[in-house]
Scaffold this active site. Structure first.
Site, PDB file in Angstrom:
ATOM      1  N   GLY A  96       0.959  -1.461   0.032  1.00 41.64           N
ATOM      2  CA  GLY A  96      -0.040   0.124  -0.068  1.00 41.64           C
ATOM      3  C   GLY A  96       0.746   1.196  -0.072  1.00 41.64           C
ATOM      4  O   GLY A  96       2.074   1.323  -0.599  1.00 41.64           O
ATOM      5  N   GLN A  98       2.732   2.595   2.240  1.00 45.39           N
ATOM      6  CA  GLN A  98       4.317   2.398   2.756  1.00 45.39           C
ATOM      7  C   GLN A  98       4.853   1.311   2.221  1.00 45.39           C
ATOM      8  O   GLN A  98       6.306   1.661   1.925  1.00 45.39           O
ATOM      9  CB  GLN A  98       4.294   2.170   4.343  1.00 45.39           C
ATOM     10  CG  GLN A  98       3.866   3.039   5.283  1.00 45.39           C
ATOM     11  CD  GLN A  98       5.018   4.264   5.128  1.00 45.39           C
ATOM     12  OE1 GLN A  98       6.003   4.118   5.183  1.00 45.39           O
ATOM     13  NE2 GLN A  98       4.444   5.436   5.410  1.00 45.39           N
ATOM     14  N   GLN A 102       8.401   2.340   0.889  1.00 46.89           N
ATOM     15  CA  GLN A 102       9.619   1.731   1.292  1.00 46.89           C
ATOM     16  C   GLN A 102      10.219   0.802   0.436  1.00 46.89           C
ATOM     17  O   GLN A 102      11.421   0.497   0.353  1.00 46.89           O
ATOM     18  CB  GLN A 102       9.369   1.103   2.727  1.00 46.89           C
ATOM     19  CG  GLN A 102       8.853   2.054   3.756  1.00 46.89           C
ATOM     20  CD  GLN A 102       8.646   1.512   5.128  1.00 46.89           C
ATOM     21  OE1 GLN A 102       9.213   0.535   5.478  1.00 46.89           O
ATOM     22  NE2 GLN A 102       7.561   2.047   5.975  1.00 46.89           N
ATOM     23  N   GLY A 103       9.287   0.162  -0.331  1.00 48.21           N
ATOM     24  CA  GLY A 103       9.891  -0.952  -1.071  1.00 48.21           C
ATOM     25  C   GLY A 103      10.747  -0.418  -2.259  1.00 48.21           C
ATOM     26  O   GLY A 103      11.849  -0.984  -2.556  1.00 48.21           O
ATOM     27  N   LYS A 119      -2.474 -12.381  -4.785  1.00 48.86           N
ATOM     28  CA  LYS A 119      -2.583 -12.113  -6.179  1.00 48.86           C
ATOM     29  C   LYS A 119      -3.979 -11.862  -6.254  1.00 48.86           C
ATOM     30  O   LYS A 119      -4.993 -11.998  -5.800  1.00 48.86           O
ATOM     31  CB  LYS A 119      -2.487 -13.701  -6.523  1.00 48.86           C
ATOM     32  CG  LYS A 119      -1.466 -13.655  -7.860  1.00 48.86           C
ATOM     33  CD  LYS A 119      -0.865 -15.112  -8.315  1.00 48.86           C
ATOM     34  CE  LYS A 119      -0.249 -14.957  -9.760  1.00 48.86           C
ATOM     35  NZ  LYS A 119       0.332 -15.962 -10.180  1.00 48.86           N
ATOM     36  N   GLN A 160      -3.050  -6.892   9.419  1.00 45.14           N
ATOM     37  CA  GLN A 160      -2.173  -7.461  10.392  1.00 45.14           C
ATOM     38  C   GLN A 160      -2.650  -8.355  11.239  1.00 45.14           C
ATOM     39  O   GLN A 160      -2.306  -9.659  11.517  1.00 45.14           O
ATOM     40  CB  GLN A 160      -1.306  -6.546  10.953  1.00 45.14           C
ATOM     41  CG  GLN A 160      -0.337  -5.733  10.177  1.00 45.14           C
ATOM     42  CD  GLN A 160       0.482  -4.720  10.703  1.00 45.14           C
ATOM     43  OE1 GLN A 160       0.643  -4.699  12.092  1.00 45.14           O
ATOM     44  NE2 GLN A 160       1.085  -3.802   9.705  1.00 45.14           N
ATOM     45  N   HIS A 181       4.449   0.426  12.548  1.00 46.81           N
ATOM     46  CA  HIS A 181       3.540   0.952  13.537  1.00 46.81           C
ATOM     47  C   HIS A 181       3.467   0.200  14.779  1.00 46.81           C
ATOM     48  O   HIS A 181       3.325  -1.232  14.388  1.00 46.81           O
ATOM     49  CB  HIS A 181       2.273   1.159  12.865  1.00 46.81           C
ATOM     50  CG  HIS A 181       1.035   2.127  13.679  1.00 46.81           C
ATOM     51  ND1 HIS A 181       1.482   2.808  14.743  1.00 46.81           N
ATOM     52  CD2 HIS A 181      -0.055   2.351  13.295  1.00 46.81           C
ATOM     53  CE1 HIS A 181       0.453   3.581  15.182  1.00 46.81           C
ATOM     54  NE2 HIS A 181      -0.559   3.252  14.229  1.00 46.81           N
ATOM     55  N   SER A 327       1.899  41.506  11.296  1.00 45.13           N
ATOM     56  CA  SER A 327       1.482  42.775  11.762  1.00 45.13           C
ATOM     57  C   SER A 327       1.318  42.735  13.273  1.00 45.13           C
ATOM     58  O   SER A 327       1.132  41.746  13.747  1.00 45.13           O
ATOM     59  CB  SER A 327       0.288  43.418  10.978  1.00 45.13           C
ATOM     60  OG  SER A 327      -0.919  42.314  11.382  1.00 45.13           O
TER      61      SER A 327
HETATM   62  N1  LIG Z   1      -0.137   5.388   5.292  1.00 45.04           N
HETATM   63  C1  LIG Z   1       0.829   6.094   6.162  1.00 45.04           C
HETATM   64  O1  LIG Z   1       0.712   7.192   5.848  1.00 45.04           O
HETATM   65  C2  LIG Z   1       1.332   5.308   7.259  1.00 45.04           C
HETATM   66  C3  LIG Z   1       2.486   6.208   7.817  1.00 45.04           C
HETATM   67  C4  LIG Z   1       3.340   5.473   8.735  1.00 45.04           C
HETATM   68  C5  LIG Z   1       3.077   4.159   9.192  1.00 45.04           C
HETATM   69  N2  LIG Z   1       2.034   3.479   8.641  1.00 45.04           N
HETATM   70  C6  LIG Z   1       1.800   2.186   8.808  1.00 45.04           C
HETATM   71  O2  LIG Z   1       2.342   1.391   7.905  1.00 45.04           O
HETATM   72  C7  LIG Z   1       1.720  -0.117   7.911  1.00 45.04           C
HETATM   73  C8  LIG Z   1       1.047   0.068   6.328  1.00 45.04           C
HETATM   74  O3  LIG Z   1       0.274   0.980   6.273  1.00 45.04           O
HETATM   75  P1  LIG Z   1      -0.238   1.304   4.639  1.00 45.04           P
HETATM   76  O4  LIG Z   1      -1.138   2.804   4.861  1.00 45.04           O
HETATM   77  O5  LIG Z   1       0.917   1.156   3.660  1.00 45.04           O
HETATM   78  O6  LIG Z   1      -1.301   0.465   4.141  1.00 45.04           O
HETATM   79  P2  LIG Z   1      -2.364   0.389   3.257  1.00 45.04           P
HETATM   80  O7  LIG Z   1      -1.914   1.346   2.359  1.00 45.04           O
HETATM   81  O8  LIG Z   1      -3.816   0.403   3.694  1.00 45.04           O
HETATM   82  O9  LIG Z   1      -1.895  -1.018   2.638  1.00 45.04           O
HETATM   83  C9  LIG Z   1      -2.788  -2.073   2.823  1.00 45.04           C
HETATM   84  C10 LIG Z   1      -1.902  -3.365   2.344  1.00 45.04           C
HETATM   85  O10 LIG Z   1      -2.370  -4.523   3.089  1.00 45.04           O
HETATM   86  C11 LIG Z   1      -3.176  -5.610   2.054  1.00 45.04           C
HETATM   87  N3  LIG Z   1      -4.235  -6.138   2.688  1.00 45.04           N
HETATM   88  C12 LIG Z   1      -5.477  -5.459   3.233  1.00 45.04           C
HETATM   89  N4  LIG Z   1      -6.192  -6.441   3.390  1.00 45.04           N
HETATM   90  C13 LIG Z   1      -5.366  -7.548   3.461  1.00 45.04           C
HETATM   91  C14 LIG Z   1      -6.023  -9.065   3.929  1.00 45.04           C
HETATM   92  N5  LIG Z   1      -6.902  -9.258   4.343  1.00 45.04           N
HETATM   93  N6  LIG Z   1      -4.935  -9.990   3.382  1.00 45.04           N
HETATM   94  C15 LIG Z   1      -3.650  -9.765   2.716  1.00 45.04           C
HETATM   95  N7  LIG Z   1      -3.671  -8.237   2.535  1.00 45.04           N
HETATM   96  C16 LIG Z   1      -4.241  -7.566   2.729  1.00 45.04           C
HETATM   97  C17 LIG Z   1      -3.397  -4.750   0.856  1.00 45.04           C
HETATM   98  O11 LIG Z   1      -3.459  -5.533  -0.352  1.00 45.04           O
HETATM   99  P3  LIG Z   1      -4.732  -5.589  -1.314  1.00 45.04           P
HETATM  100  O12 LIG Z   1      -4.137  -4.435  -2.477  1.00 45.04           O
HETATM  101  O13 LIG Z   1      -4.359  -6.835  -2.081  1.00 45.04           O
HETATM  102  O14 LIG Z   1      -5.995  -5.153  -0.714  1.00 45.04           O
HETATM  103  C18 LIG Z   1      -2.255  -3.598   0.681  1.00 45.04           C
HETATM  104  O15 LIG Z   1      -1.109  -4.248   0.161  1.00 45.04           O
HETATM  105  C19 LIG Z   1       0.731   0.077   9.029  1.00 45.04           C
HETATM  106  O16 LIG Z   1       0.977  -0.536  10.075  1.00 45.04           O
HETATM  107  C20 LIG Z   1       0.512   1.633   8.956  1.00 45.04           C
HETATM  108  O17 LIG Z   1       0.019   2.005  10.468  1.00 45.04           O
HETATM  109  C21 LIG Z   1       1.300   4.150   7.661  1.00 45.04           C
END
Ligand SMILES: NC(=O)c1ccc[n+]([C@@H]2O[C@H](COP(=O)([O-])OP(=O)(O)OC[C@H]3O[C@@H](n4cnc5c(N)ncnc54)[C@H](OP(=O)(O)O)[C@@H]3O)[C@@H](O)[C@H]2O)c1
Length: 405
Positions: A96, A98, A102-103, A119, A160, A181, A327
């Site tokens: 998603g 991050q 990061q990747g 997939k 997660q 997180h 001001s």
């Molecule tokens: N977003 C931010 O700004 C941010 C900042 C700092 C830290 N974080 C932390 O980084 C981590 C990732 O956050 P994110 O915002 O990058 O997440 P996200 O954008 O919501 O990404 C979700 C990912 O999870 C997968 N997913 C969702 N439900 C699933 C399931 N049931 N089984 C398998 N895969 C599933 C999605 O795949 P599909 O596409 O296949 O659904 C997608 O690859 C979290 O811990 C978040 O708190 C996020």
């Protein structure tokens, strides 16, 4: 309110980094080098060789009288990262916000990184569009975890928890578990994420969106991140976390704990970062409209001037600088009223912190995200916000910016 530059307001930026030699010249060498060998190496090595040892300078920074350690990217040049992770496969689970940032940064840094996603999902397609290749560095989640030595769990927080019973048995001894997180392990009573006892568990939490993690890296800059250790089995967990933090694109990292990270993060985003500021915008705009001001005036005095003129000044040089750049009239009133706002809002912030710490915010998040129609409900809420007069007025205001014409 008008703002103008006041050269007197320009304060010299104080460099807070203090480096007493005893505290900050901690030598970093891999664990293979013990202290005696380091001393011998320094005594016998010519100057160039000493530099090549890549001494790590842990910086002690004085944050308003509180001394804290920070880690900087300069201490982990690319060659050193490649050497450090030469035997590792970084398995990034989830692609998603991050995962993407990061990747791609890890890949550009030349590290051995693979992506694991389900997939057929949206992330799989996005990963392919970003050049990850099925069977080479793009796999289903199980295969990626089995190949990985460092498992970077970047699924959404709700996912997660949902996938944990399946993922946990694959986290075998010797692997490292990484989060961005503290949510899942800290609130384990609710998430059920009870980590295996024989793996290092670490965290790097970028303080910004994954998109920003990527854009800052591409610009040669770096996001600021926090770093923490939940479980240190090998004795190297912190060092590994810092190295990973730099590898994913951090410019510097400050130390925290999983608990402090999750409490401050949930609190901040509900407060000044998003929820609180939106509430302030709405309250101010509504009163202006009720008192007969036009939408353009109400929006300009509430949002446009804030985001385009004043907040960047706070970001660049602090609140005093912003006050000084305004001001006398504006400054006097703003300073007076800030006290009243603070007194009115502090109890709300206190309630918010309690709600975070007791797990109420986590409970609500997990409950919300577990609904089958969650995405539809989310979109309906976005539509409601988009349709508010303030944000419709904002669209018109933005269209008038010369750069948008
Ligand atoms: N977003 C931010 O700004 C941010 C900042 C700092 C830290 N974080 C932390 O980084 C981590 C990732 O956050 P994110 O915002 O990058 O997440 P996200 O954008 O919501 O990404 C979700 C990912 O999870 C997968 N997913 C969702 N439900 C699933 C399931 N049931 N089984 C398998 N895969 C599933 C999605 O795949 P599909 O596409 O296949 O659904 C997608 O690859 C979290 O811990 C978040 O708190 C996020």
């Amino acid at each position: 309110m008008s703002s103008r530059t006041a050269s007197r307001a320009l304060r010299s930026s104080l460099k807070q980094i203090s480096r007493p030699a005893s505290q900050q010249q901690r030598t970093f060498l891999s664990a293979a080098l013990n202290a005696g060998r380091q001393t011998a190496a320094r005594q016998t090595a010519p100057k160039a060789t000493v530099a090549a040892q890549q001494i790590r300078g842990v910086k002690t920074v004085d944050f308003a009288g509180h001394k804290e350690e920070v880690f900087e990217r300069a201490d982990w040049p690319r060659d050193r990262l490649l050497e450090y992770f030469k035997n590792d496969t970084l398995a990034l689970i989830g692609y998603g916000s991050q995962g993407h940032g990061q990747g791609l940064n890890l890949r550009d840094n030349g590290l051995n990184v693979i992506v694991g996603v389900r997939k057929g999902g949206a992330s799989w397609k996005e990963a392919e569009q970003d050049g990850w290749v099925e069977g080479k560095n793009l796999f289903d989640i199980d295969t990626a975890i089995s190949k990985g030595t460092i498992i970077m769990n970047l699924l959404s927080d709700a996912a997660q928890s949902e996938t944990w019973p399946h993922i946990k048995p694959m986290l075998t001894k010797g692997k490292t578990l990484y989060f961005s997180h503290g949510f899942s392990p800290v609130f384990k009573d609710q998430t059920k994420v009870e980590v295996p006892s024989d793996v290092d568990v670490i965290l790097v939490a970028p303080k910004g969106s994954g998109r920003t993690v990527r854009t800052l890296f591409r610009e040669g800059r770096g996001i600021n991140s926090s770093v923490a250790v939940y479980q240190d089995v090998t004795g190297k967990a912190e060092e590994k976390a810092v190295a990973l933090g730099v590898a994913v694109g951090s410019g510097y990292l400050y130390k925290t704990t999983f608990e402090k990270e999750v409490y401050s993060d949930l609190y901040g985003e509900r407060g000044c970062l998003m929820g609180g500021i939106h509430g302030m915008f709405l309250a101010q705009y509504e009163v202006l409209r009720e008192r007969g001001h036009s939408p353009s005036e109400a929006f300009n005095e509430t949002v446009e001037e804030a985001t385009q003129s004043l907040y960047p000044l706070i970001g660049a040089n602090g609140m005093d600088y912003m006050y000084a750049a305004c001001s006398t009239t504006a400054r006097r009133g703003a300073i007076d009223w800030s006290k009243r706002f603070k007194d009115a809002l502090k109890p709300v912030f206190d309630d918010l912190y309690t709600s975070v710490k007791t797990g109420e915010e986590t409970r609500r998040t997990l409950e919300y995200a577990s609904q089958k129609d969650y995405r539809a409900k989310f979109e309906a809420e976005m539509e409601e916000i988009r349709s508010l007069e303030i944000w419709r007025a904002g669209k018109a205001v933005r269209s008038l910016r010369p750069e948008n014409n």
